[in-house]
Design a protein around this motif. Structure first.
Motif, PDB file in Angstrom:
ATOM      1  N   THR A  45       2.324   2.028  -3.427  1.00  0.00           N
ATOM      2  CA  THR A  45       1.465   2.466  -4.540  1.00  0.00           C
ATOM      3  C   THR A  45       1.692   3.930  -4.897  1.00  0.00           C
ATOM      4  O   THR A  45       1.337   4.368  -5.987  1.00  0.00           O
ATOM      5  N   GLN A  95       0.839  -1.205   0.000  1.00  0.00           N
ATOM      6  CA  GLN A  95       0.000   0.000   0.000  1.00  0.00           C
ATOM      7  C   GLN A  95       0.874   1.256   0.000  1.00  0.00           C
ATOM      8  O   GLN A  95       0.613   2.209  -0.747  1.00  0.00           O
ATOM      9  N   GLY A 120       1.077   6.516   9.473  1.00  0.00           N
ATOM     10  CA  GLY A 120       1.077   5.765   8.223  1.00  0.00           C
ATOM     11  C   GLY A 120       2.424   5.149   7.886  1.00  0.00           C
ATOM     12  O   GLY A 120       2.530   4.314   6.985  1.00  0.00           O
ATOM     13  N   LEU A 138       1.969  10.747   1.957  1.00  0.00           N
ATOM     14  CA  LEU A 138       2.117  11.402   0.661  1.00  0.00           C
ATOM     15  C   LEU A 138       2.249  12.907   0.901  1.00  0.00           C
ATOM     16  O   LEU A 138       1.235  13.578   1.036  1.00  0.00           O
ATOM     17  N   MET A 150      -0.007   6.160  -3.524  1.00  0.00           N
ATOM     18  CA  MET A 150      -1.323   6.786  -3.350  1.00  0.00           C
ATOM     19  C   MET A 150      -1.782   6.735  -1.894  1.00  0.00           C
ATOM     20  O   MET A 150      -2.941   6.982  -1.598  1.00  0.00           O
ATOM     21  N   ARG A 151      -0.886   6.361  -1.008  1.00  0.00           N
ATOM     22  CA  ARG A 151      -1.199   6.281   0.417  1.00  0.00           C
ATOM     23  C   ARG A 151      -1.112   7.706   0.980  1.00  0.00           C
ATOM     24  O   ARG A 151      -0.026   8.182   1.351  1.00  0.00           O
ATOM     25  N   HIS A 152      -2.266   8.382   1.062  1.00  0.00           N
ATOM     26  CA  HIS A 152      -2.269   9.807   1.434  1.00  0.00           C
ATOM     27  C   HIS A 152      -1.594  10.072   2.770  1.00  0.00           C
ATOM     28  O   HIS A 152      -0.973  11.110   2.954  1.00  0.00           O
ATOM     29  N   ALA A 153      -1.711   9.110   3.691  1.00  0.00           N
ATOM     30  CA  ALA A 153      -1.136   9.292   5.021  1.00  0.00           C
ATOM     31  C   ALA A 153       0.393   9.387   4.968  1.00  0.00           C
ATOM     32  O   ALA A 153       1.015   9.817   5.941  1.00  0.00           O
TER      33      ALA A 153
END
Lengths: 429, 171
Positions: free
Chosen positions: B75, B72, B168, B82, B77-80
């Protein structure tokens, strides 16, 4: 003794109460609702202290003397089971010099002794003993712990109110009673067990972003794209299809209770727990059939548990129970615990526990990303001078029975339902 | 439990410092290379002695879930994470003992306890500094091939019972 003058800030606040009819419109809500200290103080009074709030579950206080500490709004309270087995909610504040009576998160007590001057209170809040009694000139009856006047439970979920005139729990819950029924009837004995403890996730964001986001079906494809890319889940069918293929719904049940109804998208049994069918848990299936009959049992196994916020602070989050705790306009805490089932095998409950950790909390595959997005919203709203759009899907919303409104899963029917009720409560004098 | 030699101590510290550096720099693939197939990665939510099969944890990853967690993060795209949080952690008070009965045949296994403090810049949202103090228990092994792997990491946060900010990253 001289009479106290009214507190100046309190009267000033009443005079300049925000105009909620203006700040909350049918298609948009104002940023200051998320950032203003005055609005926040008003919410504590009008929502958390004047209405019904969720305080805990009977499985957390099984035996007489069992207690848990909670906050209602910002008031520290003790939820306990007294010697007669009745639930009590006491303010966690000594009637003498306002010391916190109980500093343990949970436990079992025969009575509560204030560590400051040794006053002893019963589980019903009565003052039992005052050391050096000759100097004590008040009536013991007037110096007990404050007891919340309203406390009631529905199928194990305990609610309370500081306000004796808050009406009945039955009226407050309304359509949410059937939601709680759906949750507890995931258990063959109709009982859930919240004994796995709580994890707490801090958001540097306003508390209302929790109920709003938790029943927003539109963000899943974007905020949770990284999750969807690496793990197959029930959200694939429920929220990650083309607009015309999505069968799930947003529902405004009235009274601020809102649901993402994911069930219509599930075609096989137990997809809500990450399985393709129910073959792994034959005993569970048999127990549900025995308890509820074949048809209802298999409907529960397919449709799964609800995904519903019960206004203002309880979220029945599928196989999890979540509480919202406000901490000022710019901070809040989301508590979570797995909704374990009574009458099922340990391995099924362990699966529920592991799924809870995967989804929720500071390191959850889902909620860590939700937390970050909420904090970014809070940053962008800092000036308090902006509008947030809640108009999506207004035109295609359907009417359900009574006041119920049903929308497409990507529509803001749930947000509108939350704000409609919020405005009603906040506009009261 | 047995005492360990200076050479063993040196190798174990090198492994843990490398693990800390790779976690700090969010070098997920290299971090994952240090982890064995039976890895258990555990962050209790409260009482460090609670049974994780009955009690909620912040993280209770078996190897499979840890693999998903890292996938994850990878990717993008893991906003936590990013962007990934700039982080530095200090590992100290390292105590090592050798297992008399290793879990894996032919391996030398060790239990390691240490303290740590991690400073994280929350670069994804508030841009504030978050401090994560705690103790950490590792179990590590030297495989018959001579390769070192971590197969257990338990992070007991000082404030684990309290509301925790979004986490995250790999702690």
């Amino acid at each position: 003794m001289s009479a106290f003058q009214p507190i100046p800030e309190a009267s000033a606040r009443a005079a300049s109460s925000p105009d909620y009819m203006q700040l909350i419109q049918s298609d948009r809500v104002h940023a200051s609702l998320y950032t203003s200290e005055a609005v926040y103080r008003d919410e504590l009074e009008k929502i958390f202290y004047r209405g019904w709030v969720y305080v805990g579950h009977e499985s957390e206080i099984r035996k007489p003397g069992d207690f848990v500490r909670r906050n209602i709004g910002e008031e520290p309270v003790i939820l306990l089971r007294d010697r007669k087995g009745q639930f009590q909610v006491l303010k966690n504040r000594c009637a003498h010099r306002a010391n916190l009576i109980c500093s343990d998160e949970k436990g079992n007590a025969k009575n509560f002794m204030c560590p400051y001057h040794g006053w002893v209170f019963s589980l019903e809040g009565s003052l039992l003993d005052v050391p050096y009694p000759k100097g004590f000139t008040r009536n013991k009856e007037d110096a007990g712990l404050e007891k919340l006047p309203l406390i009631d439970s529905y199928r194990g979920f305990i609610f309370a109110s500081f306000n004796a005139d808050a009406g009945t729990l039955d009226d407050h819950l309304g359509n949410a009673k059937a939601v709680i029924d759906r949750a507890v009837e995931m258990s063959p004995v109709g009982e859930v067990d919240l004994s796995a403890g709580w994890a707490k996730h801090k958001f540097y964001a306003n508390w209302k972003m929790l109920p709003e986001n938790d029943t927003d079906g539109y963000h899943v494809n974007f905020v949770h794209a990284s999750f969807a890319k690496v793990l197959r889940s029930h959200y694939d069918d429920a929220a990650l299809q083309a607009e015309e293929d999505l069968e799930s719904e947003t529902i405004d049940w009235g009274n601020g209770h809102t649901e993402l109804n994911l069930g219509p998208s599930y075609k096989t049994e137990m997809v809500w727990l990450g399985y393709n069918d129910s073959s792994r848990f034959p005993q569970y299936v048999a127990a549900l059939e025995q308890a509820y009959g074949h048809e209802k049992a298999h409907e529960s196994l397919r449709a799964g548990p609800p995904h519903t916020v019960i206004f203002p602070n309880l979220f029945i989050a599928e196989m999890n129970i979540v509480m919202f705790e406000p901490r000022g306009p710019n901070e809040c805490v989301q508590w979570h615990t797995p909704m374990l089932l009574k009458g099922v095998s340990d391995d099924l409950n362990e699966r529920i526990l592991r799924q809870c950790e995967a989804a929720l909390g500071p390191a959850g595959f889902l909620l860590a990303d939700d937390g970050t997005i909420s904090e970014r919203q809070q940053i962008s709203l800092k000036s308090g001078n902006a509008w947030l759009d809640v108009s999506r899907g207004d035109e295609r919303e359907k009417e359900g029975p009574g006041d119920v409104r049903i929308g497409h899963v990507t529509d803001e029917t749930t947000n509108r339902g939350f704000w409609k009720h919020y405005r009603k409560l906040m506009s009261r004098p | 439990m047995q005492l360990v030699s200076m050479e063993e101590m040196r190798q174990i510290e090198a492994l843990l410092y490398k693990e800390a550096r790779l976690a700090d720099e969010s070098r997920y693939a290299e971090w994952e290379d240090l982890v064995d197939d039976d890895m258990y990665y555990w962050v209790p939510a409260g009482q460090p002695d609670a049974d994780p099969s009955r009690t909620i944890s912040v993280i209770a990853d078996n190897r499979r879930r840890l693999k998903s967690r890292i996938a994850q993060l990878k990717t993008g795209m893991r906003h936590a994470q990013l962007p990934a949080s700039p982080m530095r952690r200090v590992l100290s008070n390292v105590e090592v003992s050798k297992e008399e009965a290793p879990k894996q045949q032919g391996a030398q296994e060790y239990q390691v306890r240490a303290n740590f403090v991690l400073y994280e810049l929350r670069a994804q949202s508030t841009n504030t500094l978050e401090v994560w103090p705690g103790s950490v228990e590792y179990r590590v092994r030297a495989k018959p091939s001579g390769e070192w792997k971590i197969f257990y990491k338990k992070v007991s946060l000082v404030h684990g019972t309290e509301p925790l900010a979004t986490m995250g990253f790999l702690i």
